[in-house]
Motif scaffolding. Structure first.
Motif, PDB file in Angstrom:
ATOM      1  N   SER A   1     -65.631   5.316  42.866  1.00  0.00           N
ATOM      2  CA  SER A   1     -66.004   4.464  41.907  1.00  0.00           C
ATOM      3  C   SER A   1     -66.621   3.225  42.456  1.00  0.00           C
ATOM      4  CB  SER A   1     -65.137   4.141  40.660  1.00  0.00           C
ATOM      5  OG  SER A   1     -63.845   3.485  41.440  1.00  0.00           O
ATOM      6  N   CYS A   2     -66.805   3.141  43.803  1.00  0.00           N
ATOM      7  CA  CYS A   2     -67.257   2.110  44.680  1.00  0.00           C
ATOM      8  C   CYS A   2     -68.605   1.864  45.076  1.00  0.00           C
ATOM      9  CB  CYS A   2     -65.984   1.848  45.572  1.00  0.00           C
ATOM     10  SG  CYS A   2     -66.221   0.342  46.888  1.00  0.00           S
ATOM     11  N   TRP A   3     -69.334   1.001  44.829  1.00  0.00           N
ATOM     12  CA  TRP A   3     -70.711   1.139  45.221  1.00  0.00           C
ATOM     13  C   TRP A   3     -70.650   0.706  46.661  1.00  0.00           C
ATOM     14  CZ3 TRP A   3     -73.883   3.552  42.422  1.00  0.00           C
ATOM     15  CH2 TRP A   3     -73.631   3.691  41.068  1.00  0.00           C
ATOM     16  N   PHE A   4     -71.754   0.855  47.500  1.00  0.00           N
ATOM     17  CA  PHE A   4     -71.749   0.306  48.697  1.00  0.00           C
ATOM     18  C   PHE A   4     -73.125  -0.075  49.232  1.00  0.00           C
ATOM     19  CE2 PHE A   4     -73.758   3.829  51.180  1.00  0.00           C
ATOM     20  CZ  PHE A   4     -73.062   5.036  50.435  1.00  0.00           C
ATOM     21  N   PHE A   5     -73.217  -0.996  50.047  1.00  0.00           N
ATOM     22  CA  PHE A   5     -74.594  -1.298  50.476  1.00  0.00           C
ATOM     23  C   PHE A   5     -74.370  -1.375  52.317  1.00  0.00           C
ATOM     24  CE2 PHE A   5     -74.929  -3.120  46.328  1.00  0.00           C
ATOM     25  CZ  PHE A   5     -76.386  -2.744  45.867  1.00  0.00           C
ATOM     26  N   GLY A   6     -74.859  -0.512  52.828  1.00  0.00           N
ATOM     27  CA  GLY A   6     -74.952  -0.395  54.420  1.00  0.00           C
ATOM     28  C   GLY A   6     -76.171  -1.336  54.819  1.00  0.00           C
ATOM     29  N   LEU A   7     -76.062  -2.528  55.138  1.00  0.00           N
ATOM     30  CA  LEU A   7     -77.215  -3.423  55.756  1.00  0.00           C
ATOM     31  C   LEU A   7     -77.467  -3.269  57.168  1.00  0.00           C
ATOM     32  CD1 LEU A   7     -76.349  -6.494  53.691  1.00  0.00           C
ATOM     33  CD2 LEU A   7     -77.498  -4.405  52.623  1.00  0.00           C
ATOM     34  N   PRO A   8     -78.621  -3.755  57.580  1.00  0.00           N
ATOM     35  CA  PRO A   8     -78.858  -3.468  59.240  1.00  0.00           C
ATOM     36  C   PRO A   8     -77.833  -4.672  59.901  1.00  0.00           C
ATOM     37  CG  PRO A   8     -80.842  -3.758  57.858  1.00  0.00           C
ATOM     38  CD  PRO A   8     -79.896  -4.097  56.815  1.00  0.00           C
ATOM     39  N   GLY A   9     -77.982  -4.662  61.140  1.00  0.00           N
ATOM     40  CA  GLY A   9     -77.202  -5.177  61.838  1.00  0.00           C
ATOM     41  C   GLY A   9     -77.890  -6.720  62.452  1.00  0.00           C
TER      42      GLY A   9
END
Length: 414
Positions: A298-306
């Motif tokens: 139920s957890c959203w994630f955003f994997g952003l660049p470095g």
């Protein structure tokens, strides 16, 4: 699991397509809480509010002057009125009057029942307790009717809305002490990378200080967020997977920076695919092409660049709208202005670019923009000096100095 939403798997997703995917996927939190009015600034109103009273609740004077009954004075003629008392704000004049009498009154004071007109103090002449009205006096002026601002049972503020200081003032004027707001979002964030070092530690060769967590801490500063810094996670698939799984049990949203591209040590996407669902991860945007968006349980994630400037751009364009959607706010469009550009802008077609610029106002009031400096995505000093994005469409091949461009200001102050 991967749920790629590209029209063609070999194409990059456009900014607009990515935003649409975020908005159609993320559902608003349902839980609300009641808070005292002083704690409501910046929170998202969850239930529309109606006024329990008229505002103002009685007839009041719009200015300092003298209250009288117009019928006591012949129209178009000078007149003299006897002052029989004073109506103060909070202390009304309650005595009766006889014809040709008036009451000294101050702004906000309740107008006596007998009076239907207030004349400004600057328009009269006074001699002892006698007031002389000019020939051109006008009846029925300078009185605020009861409910002239808000009627009893009228809607004060419609939900959802992020409450401003102006809203709190309106609610207080209606006597409202508590309101219902959406609960705060629980957000965890961390950085990935063996090259990252925490502040206070010495740098070895090839290492850099982690700036992204400080950038995110500032960007996430919002009354609707409860934010946790989860530190630095090494480039280790097992540690990364455990971090994601643990965080997903405690947060509504996880934001990571780094490790989202296609290098040998970039494990974020493959780890997320293993323990959750990736909705998309490659965008036609610069800076910020590798961005993973999806869900673990139920957890959203955003994997952003470095690169930190890519973090700034992708947060503003994707994470912030996603968090606003989750908090229950309606979709909004960033303010865009068309201004003259004083710099030549280089660009290759293919991706929408957000170059960092300095928007300024000329002596005549016209707005113009210039590049803040070099546009490499690691250059934080240029980002620090900028106050806007210069937005170049995907098919743009650059801009010559003197041409008009679209800018998105970071704030309303230049």
């Amino acid at each position: 699991m991967t749920n790629i939403c590209y029209p063609n798997k070999h194409e990059l997703l456009s900014v607009e397509q990515a935003l649409l995917e975020i908005r159609k996927t993320i559902e608003t939190v349902n839980e609300s809480e009641h808070v005292d009015l002083p704690q409501a600034l910046g929170r998202v109103l969850s239930e529309s509010v109606v006024s329990p009273i008229d505002i103002p609740s009685q007839r009041t004077a719009a200015m300092d002057g003298y209250a009288f009954a117009a019928g006591d004075v012949a129209a178009g003629q000078a007149a003299k009125l006897q002052v029989i008392g004073i109506a103060w704000a909070g202390r009304p004049f309650l005595a009766q009057q006889t014809p040709s009498q008036c009451v000294r009154i101050f702004t906000g004071a309740v107008v006596p029942e007998f009076a239907d007109s207030v004349i400004a103090q600057e328009q009269i002449e006074i001699d002892g307790d006698t007031v002389s009205l000019p020939l051109d006096w006008q009846p029925y002026k300078n009185i605020r009717a009861a409910g002239s601002d808000v009627k009893q049972h009228e809607e004060l503020i419609a939900a959802p809305k992020k409450l401003t200081a102006r809203d709190l003032s309106l609610l207080a004027a209606a006597g409202i002490e508590k309101i219902s707001v959406k609960r705060k979002l629980n957000i965890g964030y961390f950085s990935t990378g063996d090259e990252l070092v925490a502040l206070g530690e010495p740098l070895a060769v090839g290492q850099i200080y982690d700036s992204n967590r400080y950038l995110l801490a500032g960007l996430l500063s919002d009354p609707n967020h409860t934010v946790s810094d989860l530190g630095i996670v090494a480039d280790d698939p097992l540690k990364l997977e455990q971090t994601f799984k643990d965080a997903a049990q405690h947060y509504d949203v996880i934001i990571s920076t780094g490790g989202a591209s296609v290098g040998d040590a970039d494990f974020v996407k493959q780890t997320l695919e293993k323990c959750g669902q990736v909705n998309f991860w490659k965008l036609a945007i610069k800076p910020g092409k590798p961005l993973a968006f999806g869900k673990i349980g139920s957890c959203w994630f955003f994997g952003l660049p470095g690169n930190p400037v890519a973090v700034l751009v992708t947060y503003e364009k994707f994470v912030k709208p996603g968090l606003e959607q989750l908090a229950g706010l309606p979709a909004r469009q960033a303010l865009r202005l068309r201004v003259r550009c004083d710099s030549r802008l280089k660009k290759s077609p293919g991706r929408q670019e957000y170059q960092r610029g300095i928007l300024y106002q000329q002596a005549g009031g016209e707005l113009a923009v210039r590049l803040a400096g070099q546009q490499d995505s690691h250059q934080l000093k240029v980002a620090s000096q900028s106050n806007c994005f210069i937005v170049l469409n995907a098919d743009s091949t650059g801009i010559d100095a003197g041409e008009m461009v679209t800018v998105e200001p970071f704030s309303a102050e230049l």
